[in-house]
Design an enzyme around this catalytic site. Structure first.
Site, PDB file in Angstrom:
ATOM      1  CB  THR A 170      39.959  65.164  87.508  1.00 48.13           C
ATOM      2  OG1 THR A 170      39.725  64.950  88.888  1.00 48.13           O
ATOM      3  CG2 THR A 170      39.682  66.587  87.116  1.00 48.13           C
ATOM      4  CB  THR A 171      43.157  62.405  84.766  1.00 45.54           C
ATOM      5  OG1 THR A 171      43.620  63.069  85.949  1.00 45.54           O
ATOM      6  CG2 THR A 171      44.220  62.463  83.696  1.00 45.54           C
ATOM      7  CD1 TRP A 172      38.853  57.755  81.529  1.00 49.85           C
ATOM      8  CD2 TRP A 172      38.039  56.844  83.417  1.00 49.85           C
ATOM      9  NE1 TRP A 172      38.304  56.538  81.224  1.00 49.85           N
ATOM     10  CE2 TRP A 172      37.804  55.960  82.352  1.00 49.85           C
ATOM     11  CE3 TRP A 172      37.631  56.495  84.715  1.00 49.85           C
ATOM     12  CZ2 TRP A 172      37.159  54.736  82.546  1.00 49.85           C
ATOM     13  CZ3 TRP A 172      36.984  55.279  84.899  1.00 49.85           C
ATOM     14  CH2 TRP A 172      36.758  54.405  83.818  1.00 49.85           C
ATOM     15  CE1 TYR A 183      38.002  56.252  88.361  1.00 46.53           C
ATOM     16  CE2 TYR A 183      37.093  54.332  89.499  1.00 46.53           C
ATOM     17  CZ  TYR A 183      38.138  54.952  88.826  1.00 46.53           C
ATOM     18  OH  TYR A 183      39.304  54.252  88.621  1.00 46.53           O
ATOM     19  NE  ARG A 207      45.932  54.262  94.111  1.00 49.63           N
ATOM     20  CZ  ARG A 207      45.272  53.254  94.680  1.00 49.63           C
ATOM     21  NH1 ARG A 207      45.944  52.286  95.264  1.00 49.63           N
ATOM     22  NH2 ARG A 207      43.948  53.216  94.701  1.00 49.63           N
ATOM     23  CG  HIS A 212      40.184  69.347  92.210  1.00 44.91           C
ATOM     24  ND1 HIS A 212      39.564  68.346  91.518  1.00 44.91           N
ATOM     25  CD2 HIS A 212      41.522  69.132  92.080  1.00 44.91           C
ATOM     26  CE1 HIS A 212      40.488  67.554  90.972  1.00 44.91           C
ATOM     27  NE2 HIS A 212      41.669  68.014  91.294  1.00 44.91           N
ATOM     28  CG  ASP A 261      45.815  48.413  80.884  1.00 45.57           C
ATOM     29  OD1 ASP A 261      46.036  48.709  82.085  1.00 45.57           O
ATOM     30  OD2 ASP A 261      45.329  47.317  80.533  1.00 45.57           O
ATOM     31  NE  ARG A 264      37.746  56.053  92.586  1.00 45.63           N
ATOM     32  CZ  ARG A 264      39.026  55.828  92.335  1.00 45.63           C
ATOM     33  NH1 ARG A 264      39.865  56.844  92.230  1.00 45.63           N
ATOM     34  NH2 ARG A 264      39.460  54.597  92.188  1.00 45.63           N
ATOM     35  CB  SER A 269      42.300  57.507  94.812  1.00 49.18           C
ATOM     36  OG  SER A 269      42.984  57.999  93.684  1.00 49.18           O
ATOM     37  CE  LYS A 286      44.392  61.071  92.711  1.00 47.32           C
ATOM     38  NZ  LYS A 286      45.268  61.618  91.611  1.00 47.32           N
ATOM     39  CB  ALA A 287      36.148  62.092  91.811  1.00 46.02           C
TER      40      ALA A 287
HETATM   41  P1  A3P Z   1      43.419  55.258  91.718  1.00 46.92           P
HETATM   42  O1  A3P Z   1      44.374  56.023  92.567  1.00 46.92           O
HETATM   43  O2  A3P Z   1      42.364  54.587  92.516  1.00 46.92           O
HETATM   44  O3  A3P Z   1      44.089  54.323  90.760  1.00 46.92           O
HETATM   45  P2  A3P Z   1      41.952  62.246  89.266  1.00 46.92           P
HETATM   46  O4  A3P Z   1      42.192  62.277  87.810  1.00 46.92           O
HETATM   47  O5  A3P Z   1      40.671  62.889  89.677  1.00 46.92           O
HETATM   48  O6  A3P Z   1      43.127  62.733  90.038  1.00 46.92           O
HETATM   49  O7  A3P Z   1      41.708  60.704  89.664  1.00 46.92           O
HETATM   50  C1  A3P Z   1      42.756  59.780  89.608  1.00 46.92           C
HETATM   51  C2  A3P Z   1      42.185  58.403  89.785  1.00 46.92           C
HETATM   52  O8  A3P Z   1      41.498  58.027  88.565  1.00 46.92           O
HETATM   53  C3  A3P Z   1      43.251  57.345  90.018  1.00 46.92           C
HETATM   54  O9  A3P Z   1      42.616  56.336  90.808  1.00 46.92           O
HETATM   55  C4  A3P Z   1      43.514  56.893  88.600  1.00 46.92           C
HETATM   56  O10 A3P Z   1      44.136  55.650  88.492  1.00 46.92           O
HETATM   57  C5  A3P Z   1      42.086  56.848  88.066  1.00 46.92           C
HETATM   58  N1  A3P Z   1      42.031  56.853  86.598  1.00 46.92           N
HETATM   59  C6  A3P Z   1      42.616  57.715  85.742  1.00 46.92           C
HETATM   60  N2  A3P Z   1      42.390  57.355  84.482  1.00 46.92           N
HETATM   61  C7  A3P Z   1      41.631  56.239  84.522  1.00 46.92           C
HETATM   62  C8  A3P Z   1      41.074  55.370  83.527  1.00 46.92           C
HETATM   63  N3  A3P Z   1      41.256  55.589  82.228  1.00 46.92           N
HETATM   64  N4  A3P Z   1      40.357  54.294  83.956  1.00 46.92           N
HETATM   65  C9  A3P Z   1      40.166  54.058  85.263  1.00 46.92           C
HETATM   66  N5  A3P Z   1      40.674  54.838  86.250  1.00 46.92           N
HETATM   67  C10 A3P Z   1      41.393  55.925  85.884  1.00 46.92           C
END
Ligand code: A3P
Length: 295
Positions: free
Chosen positions: A45-47, A190, A252, A104, A227, A126, A134, A42-43
């Site tokens: 990763t996906t971004w 983050y 989220r 992770h 978005d 993060r 998160s 949740k730090a």
């Molecule tokens: P929140 O739950 O605070 O919204 P991971 O990818 O490590 O699982 O982390 C997920 C967190 O990154 C979530 O946080 C998610 O909304 C946030 N996140 C993913 N893509 C993002 C983006 N493009 N910009 C900002 N936050 C992003």
């Protein structure tokens, strides 16, 4: 299906999901051009995965962005490396260099091959409070995670390190320390990405050796906005059956400071005291409002 139980694996909280493939993971043969994206869950990763994927393949393999979910393009080291990535299945339309791999794992569990090959590692950290919030919501929506309980219970477990992938504190600190002996780590935050994504993308580019044109960079910036990623089926995890987005969407809020809507004053004070203790020997600084409130 019942929720998986947390158990201790070499001293670190884990679930079966992440340990079933342990031998393959440990024996993984990294290649020198592999890029490992390492995070506490949740730090961000996906971004960061999507930023790196677009930087490397956005121009050369645009079709893949629409047809292959991000979590298959940037697979999890500890779950399953798809055949096309391990090179045993020739899927010519898919790029195999560099391989972007996410993990992770706490630093001590990273397969030694990554260090031997001197692979580039991007670590994303993060701040603890937002990370905890998160992770709590992720536990609620993801049936592959242990039952998180209510917020107060979860927060106490977070402080006690009773988490999948272990304590946040150890994770961020031990990866930070690794940087002192292994220089090929880009340690990023983050909060910095939120504050100035353009600047962080530039820094990432110089680390991984990408030189996008101004137009390409603009596309990366736009495509990786919260978005856009939230509405993109290939990045928002809505294709993953174990996740219930009606409980809480994977994408989220994507904000800094959402902890304020969750922590009571008492919880925050208790957390800060404990945080100071746990981080007292660390030189790691989170340059956020959270850090300021801890000073
Ligand atoms: P929140 O739950 O605070 O919204 P991971 O990818 O490590 O699982 O982390 C997920 C967190 O990154 C979530 O946080 C998610 O909304 C946030 N996140 C993913 N893509 C993002 C983006 N493009 N910009 C900002 N936050 C992003």
């Amino acid at each position: 299906l019942p929720r998986p139980e947390l158990f201790y694996f070499h001293g670190v909280g884990m679930t079966k999901y992440f340990t079933e493939n342990w031998e393959n993971t440990q024996n993984f043969k990294a290649r020198p051009d592999d890029i490992l994206i390492a995070t506490y869950p949740k730090a961000g990763t996906t971004w960061v995965s999507y930023i790196l994927d677009l930087l490397h393949f956005g121009q050369t393999h645009p079709e893949r962005l629409k047809s292959v979910p991000l979590h298959d393009r940037v697979p999890f080291l500890e779950i399953y490396i798809p055949n096309w990535l391990s090179g045993t299945d020739q899927a010519d339309h898919l790029p195999t260099s560099p391989r972007l791999i996410k993990t992770h794992l706490p630093v001590q569990f990273v397969p030694k091959s990554f260090w031997e090959q001197n692979c580039k590692v991007v670590y994303v950290a993060r701040n603890a409070k937002d990370n905890a919030v998160s992770y709590f919501h992720f536990g609620r929506m993801n049936n592959a995670q242990p039952e998180p309980g209510d917020w107060n219970t979860f927060l106490q477990n977070f402080m006690d390190g009773k988490m999948v992938f272990g304590p946040w504190y150890d994770h961020v600190n031990n990866w930070w320390k690794k940087k002192q002996t292994y220089s090929n780590i880009h340690y990023m935050f983050y909060e910095d990405l939120i504050e100035d994504p353009g600047k962080e993308i530039d820094r990432l580019c110089s680390f991984v050796g990408c030189s996008p044109s101004a137009g390409e960079k603009k596309k990366v910036l736009e495509g990786t906005s919260f978005d856009k990623m939230k509405e993109n089926k290939m990045t928002n995890y809505t294709t993953v059956p174990v996740m219930d987005h009606a409980v809480s969407p994977f994408m989220r809020k994507g904000k800094v400071g959402d902890w304020k809507t969750h922590f009571t004053v008492a919880q925050s004070e208790h957390f800060n005291e404990d945080y100071k203790q746990k981080m007292k020997d660390s030189t790691l600084q989170f340059h956020t409002e959270v850090q300021k409130s801890l000073d």
